[in-house]
Write a protein that holds these residues in place. Structure first.
Motif, short mmCIF file in Angstrom:
data_model
loop_
_atom_site.label_atom_id
_atom_site.label_comp_id
_atom_site.label_asym_id
_atom_site.label_seq_id
_atom_site.Cartn_x
_atom_site.Cartn_y
_atom_site.Cartn_z
N GLY A 264 -11.23 3.73 5.88
CA GLY A 264 -11.36 2.28 6.06
C GLY A 264 -10.07 1.51 5.88
N VAL A 265 -8.94 2.20 5.76
CA VAL A 265 -7.65 1.52 5.59
C VAL A 265 -7.08 1.18 6.96
CG1 VAL A 265 -5.28 1.77 4.75
CG2 VAL A 265 -7.18 2.72 3.43
N PRO A 266 -6.68 -0.07 7.20
CA PRO A 266 -5.97 -0.38 8.44
C PRO A 266 -4.66 0.41 8.50
CG PRO A 266 -6.72 -2.39 7.36
CD PRO A 266 -6.91 -1.27 6.38
N VAL A 267 -4.43 1.11 9.60
CA VAL A 267 -3.27 1.99 9.71
C VAL A 267 -2.46 1.62 10.94
CG1 VAL A 267 -2.48 4.37 10.06
CG2 VAL A 267 -4.39 3.90 8.52
N THR A 268 -1.14 1.52 10.74
CA THR A 268 -0.19 1.40 11.86
C THR A 268 0.68 2.64 11.86
OG1 THR A 268 -0.13 -1.02 11.72
CG2 THR A 268 1.70 0.06 12.85
N LEU A 269 0.69 3.35 12.98
CA LEU A 269 1.44 4.60 13.10
C LEU A 269 2.66 4.35 13.98
CD1 LEU A 269 1.59 7.66 12.52
CD2 LEU A 269 0.15 8.02 14.53
N VAL A 270 3.84 4.59 13.41
CA VAL A 270 5.09 4.39 14.14
C VAL A 270 5.54 5.73 14.70
CG1 VAL A 270 7.49 3.63 14.00
CG2 VAL A 270 5.73 2.45 12.66
N SER A 271 5.56 5.82 16.03
CA SER A 271 5.90 7.07 16.71
C SER A 271 7.15 6.87 17.54
CB SER A 271 4.74 7.52 17.60
OG SER A 271 5.10 8.62 18.38
N PRO B 174 -4.30 1.75 -0.06
CA PRO B 174 -3.48 0.67 0.51
C PRO B 174 -4.34 -0.36 1.24
CG PRO B 174 -2.54 2.83 1.03
CD PRO B 174 -3.90 3.08 0.46
N GLU B 175 -3.89 -1.62 1.21
CA GLU B 175 -4.58 -2.65 1.99
C GLU B 175 -4.25 -2.48 3.48
OE1 GLU B 175 -2.44 -3.85 -0.68
OE2 GLU B 175 -4.14 -3.40 -1.99
N HIS B 176 -3.04 -2.01 3.75
CA HIS B 176 -2.60 -1.75 5.12
C HIS B 176 -1.46 -0.74 5.01
CE1 HIS B 176 -0.39 -3.32 9.00
NE2 HIS B 176 -0.85 -2.08 9.14
N LEU B 177 -1.62 0.38 5.67
CA LEU B 177 -0.63 1.45 5.57
C LEU B 177 0.14 1.62 6.87
CD1 LEU B 177 0.47 3.89 3.89
CD2 LEU B 177 -1.26 5.29 5.04
N VAL B 178 1.46 1.62 6.76
CA VAL B 178 2.31 1.97 7.89
C VAL B 178 2.77 3.41 7.68
CG1 VAL B 178 4.46 1.53 9.14
CG2 VAL B 178 3.10 -0.37 8.30
N VAL B 179 2.50 4.26 8.65
CA VAL B 179 2.95 5.64 8.59
C VAL B 179 4.16 5.78 9.53
CG1 VAL B 179 2.36 8.06 8.95
CG2 VAL B 179 0.63 6.45 8.09
N VAL B 180 5.29 6.16 8.96
CA VAL B 180 6.51 6.35 9.75
C VAL B 180 6.64 7.84 10.05
CG1 VAL B 180 9.02 6.12 9.80
CG2 VAL B 180 7.61 4.34 8.71
N GLY B 181 6.46 8.17 11.31
CA GLY B 181 6.51 9.58 11.72
C GLY B 181 5.16 10.03 12.22
N SER B 182 5.09 10.48 13.47
CA SER B 182 3.80 10.83 14.07
C SER B 182 3.70 12.32 14.37
CB SER B 182 3.59 10.04 15.37
OG SER B 182 4.56 10.42 16.35
N GLY B 183 4.42 13.13 13.59
CA GLY B 183 4.24 14.57 13.69
C GLY B 183 2.94 14.97 13.02
N VAL B 184 2.83 16.25 12.70
CA VAL B 184 1.58 16.76 12.14
C VAL B 184 1.20 16.05 10.84
CG1 VAL B 184 0.49 18.78 11.11
CG2 VAL B 184 1.76 19.01 13.25
N THR B 185 2.16 15.97 9.90
CA THR B 185 1.84 15.35 8.60
C THR B 185 1.50 13.88 8.74
OG1 THR B 185 3.31 16.92 7.47
CG2 THR B 185 2.72 14.92 6.28
N THR C 162 4.85 -5.55 8.85
CA THR C 162 4.63 -5.72 7.42
C THR C 162 3.31 -5.07 7.02
OG1 THR C 162 3.59 -7.86 7.80
CG2 THR C 162 5.96 -7.86 7.30
N ALA C 163 3.29 -4.53 5.81
CA ALA C 163 2.09 -3.85 5.32
C ALA C 163 2.15 -3.81 3.81
CB ALA C 163 2.00 -2.44 5.89
N SER C 164 1.10 -3.26 3.19
CA SER C 164 1.12 -3.15 1.73
C SER C 164 1.89 -1.91 1.28
CB SER C 164 -0.31 -3.09 1.17
OG SER C 164 -0.98 -1.91 1.62
N HIS C 165 1.83 -0.84 2.10
CA HIS C 165 2.48 0.41 1.74
C HIS C 165 3.04 1.08 2.99
CE1 HIS C 165 -0.36 -0.25 -1.58
NE2 HIS C 165 0.41 0.51 -2.35
N ALA C 166 4.03 1.93 2.79
CA ALA C 166 4.59 2.73 3.88
C ALA C 166 4.63 4.19 3.44
CB ALA C 166 5.98 2.26 4.26
N LEU C 167 4.19 5.06 4.31
CA LEU C 167 4.25 6.50 4.07
C LEU C 167 5.30 7.08 5.00
CD1 LEU C 167 3.21 9.20 2.94
CD2 LEU C 167 1.44 9.17 4.71
#
Length: 467
Positions: free
Chosen positions: A202-209, A179-190, A264-269
């Motif tokens: 090297g991926v810019p990451v935004t973690l939503v907790s 991903p060019e920029h990954l948003v991770v929704v959920g800040s548990g273990v996974t 906004t990001a390129s992908h969301a996990l």
């Protein structure tokens, strides 16, 4: 000869099958995805293989400190296709190993699905097996049935995965590029593990907790130490932020937060937990209690409320760890086949979060000590003072030990360090075998070694005894 049917071939199912076969039972395992189940093919084994690739990249961080010019992380490129191919290759190889082990043990392995049939008189349970290929559905009369069907990533109705931009953790290995920029929704273990791995690559990451810190159910000192590492390395962490929706917007995604902000990001996990795979098994119709969450309640020897029907692994909701699933499955077979069995003891189960650094725990927790549920003395020893840590330029992490106030018996521990999953082992042995801080302190450790900090922590607690 007792006939046993195991529905699900993950760690709970295949470890149970090996025990039952060793005890000369007639064992059939029914698994839809392949030997090893989702754990081996799409969850634990793939994710830890992916993390292993990220650790290779991390090895190029701050090499100048060691007198080595590697041009730094900027010179490192990651071939996502090659990484993903290795993930899938190793998962399939591990699945093949599990399958070979089962066949060698004499287990009948059926690729397909199964469900409980109509209740029958007598001491057997009818299981209806539907193979993926060839034969029509057929019944097996089993003396014992083990339900070990695992769980599936939970989906949010406002963030439905499409496998392209909005992803579950099982879909990331099909991406053609990182991903060019990954948003991770959920800040548990996974969520924390994948955020850590992608950040290392090297991926810019935004973690939503949604809580005030990452990994809210883990030791607070440990979680905050890892969160600080994340922030120092450039991760954007949005604490106390809840994602209301994730939508496709052009060639990217938009995450709408409950306070009105958007990211906004390129992908969301999407990493918001799992739901048990217990639908369509005929459990409720057979009289097996199923919780509103879909989990199958079991006792400490894996029994459901129906005699002869056992359950193990993530579908039970006991503790979502492969090690616990495997032990639940083994215990179920030992009990069903009349062997001596020790009921499951979660107090001695070690758990690890595969972030960088890792976070490992065993025994009592800081919360239990702080609120008075457990009386304990404790010590927390930063790794920064450890000679081996200095040599490896490890500045983050610590060893924490808990012991009983009077006897000094070790009842828990926390480790934040690279390979904490290995370093927790001596503490786990101490907890399991009721060792005291004095016994651990008198154990000679290698010098220099990170494990020396475990003995040093014990010595500090022992000195407290002598004061």
């Amino acid at each position: 000869m007792k006939r046993i049917v195991i529905i699900g071939g993950g760690p709970a199912g295949y470890e149970a099958a090996l025990v039952a076969a060793q005890l000369r039972a007639d064992v059939t395992v029914v698994e839809a995805d392949g030997a090893g189940g989702a754990c081996v093919l799409s969850d634990c084994v793939p994710s830890k293989t992916f993390i292993a690739s990220s650790e290779v990249v991390t090895g190029y961080r701050d090499t100048e400190e060691f007198g080595i010019d590697s041009d730094g992380l900027e010179a490192v490129t990651v071939d996502a296709t090659a990484v993903h191919a290795r993930v899938k290759r190793l998962a399939l190889a591990q699945s093949a190993d599990v399958h070979s082990k089962l066949v060698k043990a004499g287990v009948t392995f059926v690729a397909g699905t199964a469900r409980l049939g109509e209740d029958t008189l007598g001491h057997t349970h009818r299981v209806l097996v539907r193979p993926d290929y060839g034969d029509a559905e057929y019944p097996i009369e089993a003396s014992t049935v083990l339900v070990a069907t695992g769980a599936t990533p939970r989906q949010l109705p406002t963030a439905v995965p499409d496998g392209e931009r909005i992803l579950t953790w099982r879909q990331v290995y099909d991406l053609p590029a990182l991903p060019e920029h990954l948003v991770v929704v959920g800040s548990g273990v996974t969520g924390a593990e994948f955020a850590s791995a992608y950040l290392a690559m090297g991926v810019p990451v935004t973690l939503v907790s949604s809580r005030d810190r990452v990994m809210p159910h883990e030791d607070a000192d440990a979680a905050m130490a890892i969160e600080q590492v994340f922030r120092t390395r450039g991760m954007t962490i949005l604490n106390n932020s809840r994602a209301d929706a994730v939508t496709r917007v052009g060639d990217g995604v938009e995450v709408r937060l409950s306070d009105g902000r958007t990211v906004t990001a390129s992908h969301a996990l999407i990493a918001v937990g799992s739901v048990p795979n217990t639908a369509d098994l005929g459990l409720a119709e057979y009289g097996v209690t199923v919780a509103d969450s879909g989990h199958v309640p079991v006792d400490r020897v894996s029994r459901t409320n129906v005699p002869g029907i056992y359950a193990a692994g993530d579908c039970t909701g006991v503790l979502p760890l492969a090690s616990v699933a495997a032990m639940q499955g083994r215990i179920a077979m030992w009990h069903a086949l009349g062997e001596a069995v020790v009921p499951l003891r979660l107090r001695t189960v070690a758990a690890n979060v595969f972030t960088d650094p890792e976070l490992a725990t065993v025994g009592v927790s800081q919360d239990e000590v702080d609120d008075g549920r457990v009386q304990a003395r404790q010590v927390m020893l930063p790794l920064a003072g450890n000679a081996r840590a200095k040599m490896a330029d490890l500045r983050d992490g610590f060893v924490k030990l808990f012991c009983r106030p009077a006897s000094g018996q070790i009842i828990g521990g926390v480790v934040v360090a690279p390979k904490a999953s290995e370093l927790i082992m001596p503490i786990t042995v101490a907890v399991e075998n009721h060792m005291t801080v004095s016994q651990l302190a008198h154990t000679i450790t290698i010098y220099p070694s990170l494990s020396g900090s475990v003995a040093e922590a014990a010595r500090q607690l022992m000195w407290h005894d002598e004061e």
